[in-house]
Design an enzyme around this catalytic site. Structure first.
Site, PDB file in Angstrom:
ATOM      1  N   ASP A   1       9.233   3.158   1.851  1.00 25.16           N
ATOM      2  CA  ASP A   1       8.071   3.843   2.071  1.00 25.16           C
ATOM      3  C   ASP A   1       7.843   3.781   3.821  1.00 25.16           C
ATOM      4  OD1 ASP A   1       5.845   4.411   2.863  1.00 25.16           O
ATOM      5  OD2 ASP A   1       4.353   3.454   1.488  1.00 25.16           O
TER       6      ASP A   1
ATOM      7  N   LYS B   1       2.297  10.764   7.307  1.00 34.26           N
ATOM      8  CA  LYS B   1       1.623  10.188   9.062  1.00 34.26           C
ATOM      9  C   LYS B   1       1.730  11.395   9.629  1.00 34.26           C
ATOM     10  CE  LYS B   1      -0.550   6.385   7.285  1.00 34.26           C
ATOM     11  NZ  LYS B   1      -2.088   5.871   7.332  1.00 34.26           N
TER      12      LYS B   1
ATOM     13  N   PHE C   1       0.999  -1.486   0.280  1.00 34.15           N
ATOM     14  CA  PHE C   1       0.087   0.145   0.039  1.00 34.15           C
ATOM     15  C   PHE C   1       0.941   1.507  -0.263  1.00 34.15           C
ATOM     16  CE2 PHE C   1      -2.628   3.347   1.447  1.00 34.15           C
ATOM     17  CZ  PHE C   1      -3.936   3.072   0.913  1.00 34.15           C
TER      18      PHE C   1
HETATM   19  N1  PLP Z   1       1.958   4.197   2.622  1.00 32.90           N
HETATM   20  C1  PLP Z   1       2.124   3.960   3.305  1.00 32.90           C
HETATM   21  C2  PLP Z   1       2.786   2.905   3.798  1.00 32.90           C
HETATM   22  C3  PLP Z   1       0.478   3.968   3.908  1.00 32.90           C
HETATM   23  O1  PLP Z   1       0.438   3.214   5.223  1.00 32.90           O
HETATM   24  C4  PLP Z   1      -0.450   4.890   4.003  1.00 32.90           C
HETATM   25  C5  PLP Z   1      -1.764   5.319   4.859  1.00 32.90           C
HETATM   26  O2  PLP Z   1      -1.727   4.070   5.237  1.00 32.90           O
HETATM   27  C6  PLP Z   1       0.170   5.751   2.401  1.00 32.90           C
HETATM   28  C7  PLP Z   1       1.684   5.751   1.778  1.00 32.90           C
HETATM   29  C8  PLP Z   1      -0.608   6.855   1.541  1.00 32.90           C
HETATM   30  O3  PLP Z   1      -0.437   7.955   2.869  1.00 32.90           O
HETATM   31  P1  PLP Z   1      -1.505   9.254   2.318  1.00 32.90           P
HETATM   32  O4  PLP Z   1      -2.801   8.292   3.264  1.00 32.90           O
HETATM   33  O5  PLP Z   1      -1.159  10.186   3.207  1.00 32.90           O
HETATM   34  O6  PLP Z   1      -2.139   9.010   1.119  1.00 32.90           O
END
Ligand code: PLP
Length: 399
Positions: free
Chosen positions: A222, A251, A136
């Site tokens: 990420d 976050k 994700f």
């Molecule tokens: N990357 C990871 C690992 C995430 O857990 C999330 C969101 O939960 C995102 C990217 C996306 O972040 P955003 O919701 O701020 O776009």
């Protein structure tokens, strides 16, 4: 406040599977309060955002003072707080440069654009990125194709350049290297969060680093969910002494104000030249001031270490209690990123959690994802374990 009723339907697009029938009025430390004053232990932190708890006095003061002085100018002008925050992130992470934006998805978009610039340098016209099954990375059109099936379904066609391999499988990445000549990067979460807190083998990140070095690919890590102390180090990759070429954050960085950051080093730095990327809001004085207050507080109050200690404690206590139940398949975690896997779908647990004043989220239908604030004490940890046992007992009808 206007709420949806039988005669006035909600004007919000229904993008969420469900919404629990509760709104909170205020928060204080580890607690959220509803309109009736009932308090709920926040084991979710808005999905790892309010990691210092609610209404933290230092963060609140920093935001209020800055808002009273200056909220926004433009990246056309110098923004001293942005410079200082970037320096601090670079120092903590071992990276070299930062691009600020507004979310995790945007940070990953920036990472993909950097990898395209990198491909141009290598004269690769159709670059591909290795991504992981069940990953994700956000929901914008650039990154949605890099996500799990449920997130990406219905939005085809995607960017044509994702090569999908199973998570925690170094051999699969090696065989992709043999199959495709146009790969320029690997994008991976150090722990898969959204898909149910999957913790890979200890040698996984190091293995990816080696493969990337061998093939001259960029390693994009990420750390949107795992970063900034959540797993007991400033960044999860520091558990394994691995430095990626690109690291993305978001976050919790600004304590609840929207922020994202794409950090680069080595061959990934200096890829963005003037005019190649930009944002109106990203890195404005307000969010960067909040970000600095967050990092300073994490440091001053030794909260990264606390996440490690309390995480170990919660997992141990959960294993000694919940873990005895045959319906619990697994309890796993690193720092305060914890998953409790049931042998059955368990979405109903969230509503039962409300009854017992305990907040968490269910991921992948069967996993409680627990992301408590990094400020918890041992007494708070005991309370979390106690409440989770009550919730599970009621769900499983144990009397
Ligand atoms: N990357 C990871 C690992 C995430 O857990 C999330 C969101 O939960 C995102 C990217 C996306 O972040 P955003 O919701 O701020 O776009």
């Amino acid at each position: 406040m206007t709420q949806a009723t039988a005669t006035t339907p909600s004007a919000i697009m229904p993008t969420y599977f469900f919404q629990l029938p509760i709104a909170f009025e205020k928060g204080e430390g580890i607690w959220l309060y509803d309109a009736e004053g009932k308090k709920y232990l926040d084991g979710l932190c808005g999905i790892s955002v309010t990691n210092l708890g609610h209404s933290h006095p230092v963060i609140t003061k920093a935001i209020c003072d800055q808002a009273a002085k200056l909220i926004h100018t433009s990246n056309t002008f110098q923004i001293p707080a942005q410079q200082i925050l970037a320096q601090k992130l670079v120092k903590l992470s071992g990276m070299e440069q930062v691009y600020f934006c507004n979310s995790g998805a945007e940070a990953n978009e920036a990472a993909i654009k950097i990898s395209r610039m990198f491909a141009r340098k290598k004269n690769i016209s159709n670059p591909a990125i290795v991504v992981m099954e069940n990953g994700f990375h956000g929901r914008t059109m650039g990154v949605v194709g890099a996500c799990n099936k449920r997130t990406r379904g219905g939005f085809e066609p995607f960017l044509p350049d994702f090569v999908r391999v199973p998570y925690d499988d170094l051999e699969a990445i090696k065989s992709a290297a043999h199959q495709y000549e146009n790969i320029v990067a690997v994008m991976v979460e150090p722990i898969q969060g959204e898909s149910g807190v999957h913790i890979p083998n200890e040698n996984y990140l190091k293995g990816i680093r080696e493969i990337c070095d061998q093939h001259d690919w960029l390693m994009i890590l990420d750390e949107v969910q795992t970063g900034l102390g959540r797993t007991g180090k400033w960044f999860d990759c520091q558990h394994f002494n691995v430095l990626p070429d690109i690291m993305t954050l978001a976050k919790s960085l600004a304590g609840g104000l929207p922020i994202g950051a794409c950090l680069a080093r080595g061959k990934a730095s200096n890829m963005f030249q003037p005019g190649k990327h930009g944002t109106t809001f990203g890195g404005n004085p307000l969010v960067c001031t909040a970000g600095l207050a967050v990092l300073n507080t994490l440091e001053k109050d030794n909260l990264v270490k606390n996440a490690e200690t309390m995480g170990n404690y919660v997992v141990k206590k959960l294993k000694e209690t919940l873990g005895k139940k045959s319906e619990i398949k697994d309890i796993r975690g690193r720092g305060l990123m914890i998953g409790i896997e049931f042998d059955r779908p368990c979405r109903d647990l969230m509503a039962i959690g409300l009854k017992h004043g305990m907040l968490f989220i269910i991921s992948a239908d069967k996993v409680i994802r627990l992301l408590p604030p990094l400020i918890i004490t041992q007494a708070d940890a005991d309370e979390i374990v106690k409440r989770l046992n009550l919730v599970a007992d009621e769900f499983l009808n144990v009397r």
